[in-house]
Enzyme design. Structure first.
Site, PDB file in Angstrom:
ATOM      1  N   ILE A  21      13.000 -11.654   0.487  1.00  0.00           N
ATOM      2  CA  ILE A  21      14.092 -11.333   1.484  1.00  0.00           C
ATOM      3  C   ILE A  21      14.950 -12.194   2.127  1.00  0.00           C
ATOM      4  CG2 ILE A  21      14.638  -9.666   3.439  1.00  0.00           C
ATOM      5  CD1 ILE A  21      12.481  -7.875   2.342  1.00  0.00           C
ATOM      6  N   TYR A  33       0.832  -1.375   0.151  1.00  0.00           N
ATOM      7  CA  TYR A  33       0.029  -0.106  -0.059  1.00  0.00           C
ATOM      8  C   TYR A  33       0.868   1.299   0.149  1.00  0.00           C
ATOM      9  CZ  TYR A  33      -2.991   3.623   2.098  1.00  0.00           C
ATOM     10  OH  TYR A  33      -3.937   4.828   2.424  1.00  0.00           O
ATOM     11  N   TYR A  75       4.648  -7.174  17.011  1.00  0.00           N
ATOM     12  CA  TYR A  75       4.745  -6.263  16.013  1.00  0.00           C
ATOM     13  C   TYR A  75       5.495  -4.950  16.315  1.00  0.00           C
ATOM     14  CZ  TYR A  75       3.690  -2.889  12.391  1.00  0.00           C
ATOM     15  OH  TYR A  75       3.787  -1.665  11.539  1.00  0.00           O
ATOM     16  N   ALA A  78       7.462  -5.775   5.533  1.00  0.00           N
ATOM     17  CA  ALA A  78       7.216  -6.313   6.862  1.00  0.00           C
ATOM     18  C   ALA A  78       5.993  -7.068   6.849  1.00  0.00           C
ATOM     19  CB  ALA A  78       7.180  -5.056   7.781  1.00  0.00           C
ATOM     20  N   ASN A  79       5.555  -7.883   8.102  1.00  0.00           N
ATOM     21  CA  ASN A  79       4.274  -8.058   8.492  1.00  0.00           C
ATOM     22  C   ASN A  79       3.760  -7.019   9.578  1.00  0.00           C
ATOM     23  OD1 ASN A  79       5.602 -11.200   8.140  1.00  0.00           O
ATOM     24  ND2 ASN A  79       3.725 -10.944   7.119  1.00  0.00           N
TER      25      ASN A  79
END
Length: 333
Positions: free
Chosen positions: A62, A21, A151, A85-86
């Protein structure tokens, strides 16, 4: 698209997660300013149709250390912008290992590739989740960091590692702590396979894809009783990344609007902009939701020369609605 007009020198920029996004909009803006861009993405969260066709796209992981090293060497970038990333808080509480492996271990591989290739600038997509639940508002970069989920912890760990790479390898780094990204450019918008963000979930109701949206808690100590959050337009986020390419700048920066909007205000704005009767169901509070999270972004203004220009609530909703109306299924074929 108007950009921050950073410099006349064309740069080679390597963007991980450029099919996501925020990454897709940043790539678009970089290209509009004349930079050369390589996008590196495994498409686990991103979408190939979200990659600007003017960029060189490399579909790869990655986690493949030799491949990321070789690709960065070949691209010879002046800078790396690391979005990959998550980012699902709830998932990180159920599967912390996934977040530490991808957001920390794999990110270190990108950091090492940067050093080995002689890259001088590393720009990192961080998060307000590094702060946890702050005791004072607005949140500054000096606010104590105390993540309450894996996170946020994974992003904070990378910030600490980058500081040491700066000291030892002289790698300039900029960690940008986002608050709530929202809105869309004319071409690229928000499509997550698991959608947790408020505005797209509300707009799914306006599109007839959901029956209602949910408001969690209406008894907070805020003007209308619902949680207040700081929303920042994705175009303003992208411009901050480009400004961070300036030489001689390292450190951590908040990116926020400096003012917050309540959940009810957001729902009302979506009703007004879409002209749809959006049903909102009142639910009990969710555990751990702070009443108010608002950023102090003065450091980004003073050091980066950044000024959010698109982050009024109506503009955020209008641009998001325009994109979702044109792409009701997002990037799905």
């Amino acid at each position: 698209m108007a950009g921050p007009c950073l410099r006349s020198r064309r740069m080679n920029v390597f963007v991980t997660g450029g099919a996501g996004y925020i990454g897709s909009v940043c790539v678009e803006m970089l290209l509009d300013e004349g930079h050369n861009v390589t996008v590196y993405d495994n498409l686990s969260e991103g979408h190939e149709d979200a990659v600007d066709p003017r960029a060189l796209f490399i579909h790869a992981r990655i986690s493949d250390r030799s491949n990321i090293n070789e690709t960065v060497q070949d691209a010879a970038p002046d800078a790396i912008i690391h979005f990959a990333a998550n980012s699902l808080v709830g998932e990180s509480m159920k599967n912390p290992g996934k977040y530490f492996r991808n957001n920390v271990s794999n990110s270190l591989k990108v950091l090492d590739a940067a050093v080995e290739a002689g890259v001088k600038k590393f720009i990192f997509s961080s998060t307000a989740a590094t702060y946890g639940i702050p005791e004072e508002m607005p949140i500054t970069e000096e606010t104590p960091t105390a993540p309450i989920n894996p996170y946020g912890e994974s992003k904070l760990a990378m910030e600490k590692f980058m500081r040491w790479y700066h000291e030892i390898h002289d790698l300039e780094y900029v960690a940008l702590r986002y608050f709530n990204a929202a809105g869309a450019s004319e071409r690229f918008g928000e499509h997550h396979r698991v959608e947790t963000h408020l505005i797209p979930n509300i707009l799914q109701v306006a599109l007839g894809q959901k029956d209602n949206c949910q408001i969690f808690g209406d008894d907070y100590p805020t003007p209308d009783g619902t949680c207040v959050r700081d929303y920042i337009h994705v175009l303003d986020l992208a411009s901050a990344h480009i400004l961070a390419l300036q030489e001689g700048i390292s450190g951590v920066f908040n990116l926020g609007n400096g003012d917050g909007y309540s959940v009810k205000e957001v729902v009302d704005a979506c009703r007004r902009i879409t002209g749809k009767g959006i049903e909102a169901i009142q639910q009990p509070r969710r555990p751990g939701d702070p009443p108010r999270l608002v950023a102090d972004a003065d450091k980004a203004r003073q050091v980066l020369g950044w000024e959010p220009e698109h982050s009024g609530l109506d503009n955020i909703v209008e641009t998001a609605w325009r994109w979702h109306s044109a792409h009701p299924n997002g990037y799905a074929k």
